[in-house]
Write a protein that holds these residues in place. Structure first.
Motif, PDB file in Angstrom:
ATOM      1  N   GLU A   1       0.812  -1.210   0.000  1.00 38.29           N
ATOM      2  CA  GLU A   1       0.000   0.000   0.000  1.00 38.29           C
ATOM      3  C   GLU A   1       0.847   1.261   0.000  1.00 38.29           C
ATOM      4  OE1 GLU A   1      -0.667  -1.406   4.412  1.00 38.29           O
ATOM      5  OE2 GLU A   1      -0.274  -2.355   2.466  1.00 38.29           O
ATOM      6  N   LYS A   2       0.265   2.332  -0.491  1.00 36.54           N
ATOM      7  CA  LYS A   2       0.968   3.601  -0.683  1.00 36.54           C
ATOM      8  C   LYS A   2       1.522   4.145   0.622  1.00 36.54           C
ATOM      9  CE  LYS A   2       0.274   8.269  -2.537  1.00 36.54           C
ATOM     10  NZ  LYS A   2      -0.695   9.197  -3.174  1.00 36.54           N
ATOM     11  N   SER A   3       0.780   3.996   1.702  1.00 32.44           N
ATOM     12  CA  SER A   3       1.176   4.584   2.978  1.00 32.44           C
ATOM     13  C   SER A   3       1.888   3.589   3.886  1.00 32.44           C
ATOM     14  CB  SER A   3      -0.050   5.156   3.701  1.00 32.44           C
ATOM     15  OG  SER A   3      -0.960   4.118   4.030  1.00 32.44           O
ATOM     16  N   ALA A   4       2.566   2.588   3.289  1.00 31.60           N
ATOM     17  CA  ALA A   4       3.226   1.568   4.105  1.00 31.60           C
ATOM     18  C   ALA A   4       4.287   2.183   5.012  1.00 31.60           C
ATOM     19  CB  ALA A   4       3.847   0.498   3.217  1.00 31.60           C
ATOM     20  N   VAL A   5       5.001   3.184   4.507  1.00 30.54           N
ATOM     21  CA  VAL A   5       5.946   3.931   5.334  1.00 30.54           C
ATOM     22  C   VAL A   5       5.497   5.383   5.294  1.00 30.54           C
ATOM     23  CG1 VAL A   5       8.363   4.569   5.728  1.00 30.54           C
ATOM     24  CG2 VAL A   5       7.814   2.339   4.730  1.00 30.54           C
ATOM     25  N   SER A   6       5.017   5.893   6.416  1.00 25.83           N
ATOM     26  CA  SER A   6       4.415   7.226   6.371  1.00 25.83           C
ATOM     27  C   SER A   6       4.286   7.830   7.755  1.00 25.83           C
ATOM     28  CB  SER A   6       3.024   7.161   5.718  1.00 25.83           C
ATOM     29  OG  SER A   6       2.153   6.367   6.502  1.00 25.83           O
ATOM     30  N   LYS A   7       3.995   9.112   7.775  1.00 23.68           N
ATOM     31  CA  LYS A   7       3.595   9.842   8.968  1.00 23.68           C
ATOM     32  C   LYS A   7       2.290  10.560   8.607  1.00 23.68           C
ATOM     33  CE  LYS A   7       5.624  13.827   9.701  1.00 23.68           C
ATOM     34  NZ  LYS A   7       6.603  14.913   9.935  1.00 23.68           N
ATOM     35  N   PRO A   8       1.587  11.137   9.567  1.00 25.28           N
ATOM     36  CA  PRO A   8       0.251  11.678   9.269  1.00 25.28           C
ATOM     37  C   PRO A   8       0.279  12.991   8.489  1.00 25.28           C
ATOM     38  CG  PRO A   8       0.778  12.024  11.573  1.00 25.28           C
ATOM     39  CD  PRO A   8       1.860  11.165  11.015  1.00 25.28           C
ATOM     40  N   TYR A   9       0.585  12.895   7.191  1.00 26.75           N
ATOM     41  CA  TYR A   9       0.507  14.078   6.348  1.00 26.75           C
ATOM     42  C   TYR A   9      -0.947  14.476   6.114  1.00 26.75           C
ATOM     43  CZ  TYR A   9       5.448  13.654   5.199  1.00 26.75           C
ATOM     44  OH  TYR A   9       6.811  13.595   5.265  1.00 26.75           O
ATOM     45  N   GLY A  10      -1.156  15.720   5.699  1.00 25.44           N
ATOM     46  CA  GLY A  10      -2.500  16.191   5.380  1.00 25.44           C
ATOM     47  C   GLY A  10      -3.110  16.959   6.526  1.00 25.44           C
ATOM     48  N   SER A  11      -2.736  16.587   7.748  1.00 30.36           N
ATOM     49  CA  SER A  11      -3.215  17.291   8.927  1.00 30.36           C
ATOM     50  C   SER A  11      -2.283  16.947  10.069  1.00 30.36           C
ATOM     51  CB  SER A  11      -4.647  16.875   9.271  1.00 30.36           C
ATOM     52  OG  SER A  11      -5.078  17.489  10.465  1.00 30.36           O
ATOM     53  N   ALA A  12      -1.845  17.936  10.803  1.00 34.52           N
ATOM     54  CA  ALA A  12      -0.981  17.699  11.948  1.00 34.52           C
ATOM     55  C   ALA A  12      -1.831  17.545  13.199  1.00 34.52           C
ATOM     56  CB  ALA A  12      -0.001  18.854  12.114  1.00 34.52           C
TER      57      ALA A  12
ATOM     58  N   LEU B   1       5.839  -1.317  12.634  1.00 31.88           N
ATOM     59  CA  LEU B   1       6.955  -0.728  13.354  1.00 31.88           C
ATOM     60  C   LEU B   1       6.736   0.779  13.459  1.00 31.88           C
ATOM     61  CD1 LEU B   1       9.978  -2.582  11.680  1.00 31.88           C
ATOM     62  CD2 LEU B   1       8.784  -3.179  13.793  1.00 31.88           C
ATOM     63  N   VAL B   2       7.125   1.349  14.582  1.00 33.99           N
ATOM     64  CA  VAL B   2       6.967   2.784  14.800  1.00 33.99           C
ATOM     65  C   VAL B   2       8.322   3.364  15.187  1.00 33.99           C
ATOM     66  CG1 VAL B   2       5.717   4.583  16.025  1.00 33.99           C
ATOM     67  CG2 VAL B   2       4.590   2.401  15.578  1.00 33.99           C
ATOM     68  N   PHE B   3       8.791   4.355  14.403  1.00 33.47           N
ATOM     69  CA  PHE B   3      10.085   5.002  14.605  1.00 33.47           C
ATOM     70  C   PHE B   3       9.864   6.434  15.080  1.00 33.47           C
ATOM     71  CE2 PHE B   3      10.558   1.816  11.356  1.00 33.47           C
ATOM     72  CZ  PHE B   3      11.826   1.290  11.481  1.00 33.47           C
ATOM     73  N   THR B   4      10.590   6.849  16.105  1.00 35.14           N
ATOM     74  CA  THR B   4      10.573   8.256  16.505  1.00 35.14           C
ATOM     75  C   THR B   4      11.594   9.004  15.659  1.00 35.14           C
ATOM     76  OG1 THR B   4       9.898   7.769  18.775  1.00 35.14           O
ATOM     77  CG2 THR B   4      10.977   9.886  18.388  1.00 35.14           C
ATOM     78  N   HIS B   5      11.157  10.090  14.989  1.00 30.10           N
ATOM     79  CA  HIS B   5      12.071  10.823  14.116  1.00 30.10           C
ATOM     80  C   HIS B   5      12.425  12.201  14.671  1.00 30.10           C
ATOM     81  CE1 HIS B   5       9.166  13.800  12.543  1.00 30.10           C
ATOM     82  NE2 HIS B   5       8.296  12.824  12.552  1.00 30.10           N
TER      83      HIS B   5
ATOM     84  N   ALA C   1       6.127   1.938   9.750  1.00 31.97           N
ATOM     85  CA  ALA C   1       6.604   1.102   8.649  1.00 31.97           C
ATOM     86  C   ALA C   1       5.866  -0.220   8.718  1.00 31.97           C
ATOM     87  CB  ALA C   1       8.104   0.883   8.733  1.00 31.97           C
ATOM     88  N   ARG C   2       5.113  -0.517   7.665  1.00 29.08           N
ATOM     89  CA  ARG C   2       4.361  -1.777   7.584  1.00 29.08           C
ATOM     90  C   ARG C   2       5.060  -2.667   6.568  1.00 29.08           C
ATOM     91  NH1 ARG C   2      -1.473  -0.421   6.807  1.00 29.08           N
ATOM     92  NH2 ARG C   2      -1.139   0.147   8.993  1.00 29.08           N
TER      93      ARG C   2
ATOM     94  N   GLU D   1      11.575   9.586   4.032  1.00 30.28           N
ATOM     95  CA  GLU D   1      12.564   9.154   3.043  1.00 30.28           C
ATOM     96  C   GLU D   1      13.736   8.442   3.718  1.00 30.28           C
ATOM     97  OE1 GLU D   1      11.143  12.046   3.234  1.00 30.28           O
ATOM     98  OE2 GLU D   1      10.019  12.197   1.343  1.00 30.28           O
ATOM     99  N   THR D   2      14.142   8.937   4.899  1.00 27.81           N
ATOM    100  CA  THR D   2      15.244   8.307   5.622  1.00 27.81           C
ATOM    101  C   THR D   2      14.872   6.896   6.066  1.00 27.81           C
ATOM    102  OG1 THR D   2      16.067  10.440   6.418  1.00 27.81           O
ATOM    103  CG2 THR D   2      16.758   8.475   7.635  1.00 27.81           C
ATOM    104  N   ILE D   3      13.673   6.740   6.640  1.00 27.15           N
ATOM    105  CA  ILE D   3      13.240   5.407   7.083  1.00 27.15           C
ATOM    106  C   ILE D   3      13.112   4.464   5.900  1.00 27.15           C
ATOM    107  CG2 ILE D   3      11.413   4.108   8.242  1.00 27.15           C
ATOM    108  CD1 ILE D   3      13.087   5.924  10.083  1.00 27.15           C
TER     109      ILE D   3
END
Length: 394
Positions: free
Chosen positions: A16-27, A77-81, A109-110, A151-153
């Motif tokens: 899926e498109k959001s397999a590696v992502s953070k909550p873009y679109g709204s903070a 997986l959940v990474f703190t950035h 990251a899924r 991008e780093t993850i």
């Protein structure tokens, strides 16, 4: 050494498109929090490599729906950035809530289950090499963080063992983690029981200065001149979590009153105030920490309990000095605390001592297992130690 291929993390991510992502679109901001709804996974839920299924803030279902990339599911997986960069945890397979959202300081990251086992990569990022791969992208200007977190993850380089080998490695490490959790739970229960016994005691009480129960010996600046050899220097992080790879070592000679052994009581009196029973191998007590030595005939459990009884007062005193560094003064140790009458201590000790000793024993066992796990982890991840098909270390 292993001959596993090395791939980018996004090469083994789910489709899926959001397999590696953070909550873009709204903070997600504080004004978005509601009393009940979708729990937001933050850094506080990822501390010490554990997923803490508590202390959540919540956002509404409607807000969560506007951020599909923030949706978390078991195995993610959940990474703190930002802030505590390098924190990694995994959403448990048996989650408490049906749905979670990742905060704006985290990246999810899924992975593709046909190629990658989340538990294996969770342990990989706990290893020195895996953790270093995250930290090399950190900017230290201002609050530590990854400049381009998603991008780093995505670009992190990871090994790709056969899926069967991933399962065997994760199983061995998981058994050790399960044992640690059992021992920690046993220690917590034993500690709770001795406090229950003390609270339920129907003995006469007397008011005494805290300083009359023990000697409070301030530590020394053992970080000065420290290096990579000798005893661990016990600072506030060590009091809280024990020695780690970042703990300073020092081979200086020190008197017994500046050494902490398992069972000794330590009291951090500056900064983040806390009192705790030391459970790890011998270490050097650093400045801003008292080694608390019970006076003759005073039970150690009574001393720790008395400090805890006054901790609220101490925290208030320290808060008043927060413009510098929150701390208490030695004179504050003369504060009066209400304790069972001395005539009752022997009877109480007969009831409390078994729980006190059981708690310390369980804590020490958990620490020993954790040390063994941490030594085994890089060996497994490098392929220098292999796991046979019956889960025995080969």
């Amino acid at each position: 050494m292993n001959e596993w291929p090395v791939v980018r993390l996004d090469e083994i991510a789910a489709a899926e498109k959001s397999a590696v992502s953070k909550p873009y679109g709204s903070a997600i901001v504080r004004d978005d929090y509601v009393r009940d709804g979708v729990p937001v996974v933050r850094g506080v839920n990822l501390a010490d490599w554990r997923f803490r299924d508590e202390d959540f803030v919540f956002i509404s279902e409607d807000l969560a729906d506007t951020m599909p990339g923030s949706r978390l599911q078991p195995g993610d997986l959940v990474f703190t950035h930002r802030g505590s960069v390098g924190q990694v945890s995994m959403i448990p397979r048996g989650p408490r809530f049906p749905r979670y959202a990742v905060s704006t300081s985290q990246v999810k990251a899924r992975l593709d289950p046909a190629r990658a086992l989340a538990e294996f990569y969770f342990y990989w990022f706990r290893s020195p090499v895996g953790r270093a791969s995250i930290l090399q992208g950190v900017s230290t200007v201002g609050v530590p963080g990854l400049a381009r977190p998603v991008e780093t993850i995505k670009g992190l380089r990871v090994p790709l063992p056969p899926l069967s080998e991933q399962r065997r490695i994760a199983s061995v490490l998981g058994v050790l983690d399960d044992l640690i959790e059992v021992e920690e739970r046993a220690a917590a229960q034993a500690d709770e029981l001795w406090r229950v016994v003390l609270a339920a005691a129907r003995h006469d009480r007397e008011s005494v200065p805290l300083s009359s129960l023990a000697s409070f010996v301030n530590g020394k600046n053992f970080t000065k001149g420290g290096g990579t050899h000798g005893l661990p220097v016990i600072r506030t992080p060590e009091v809280r979590n024990g020695p780690t790879s970042s703990t300073v070592l020092n081979d200086v000679r020190a008197s017994a009153e500046n050494l902490a052994d398992p069972g000794d009581i330590l009291f951090v009196w500056s900064g983040s105030l806390l009192a705790s029973r030391w459970r790890w191998a011998q270490g050097l007590v650093n400045q801003h920490i008292f080694k608390v030595i019970p006076n003759m005939g005073v039970p150690d459990w009574l001393v720790l309990w008395a400090i805890e009884e006054l901790m609220g007062d101490f925290l208030s005193l320290a808060a008043d000095k927060a413009t510098t560094m929150g701390h208490i003064k030695r004179a504050d140790l003369d504060r009066v605390v209400n304790v069972p009458a001395r005539s009752a201590w022997e009877d109480l000790d007969a009831m409390i001592r078994p729980y006190w000793d059981d708690a310390l024993s369980a804590q020490m066992h958990a620490s020993d297992v954790a040390a063994a796990r941490d030594e085994l982890l890089p060996l497994l991840m490098s392929g220098r130690v292999r796991v046979s098909e019956d889960l025995a270390v080969a």
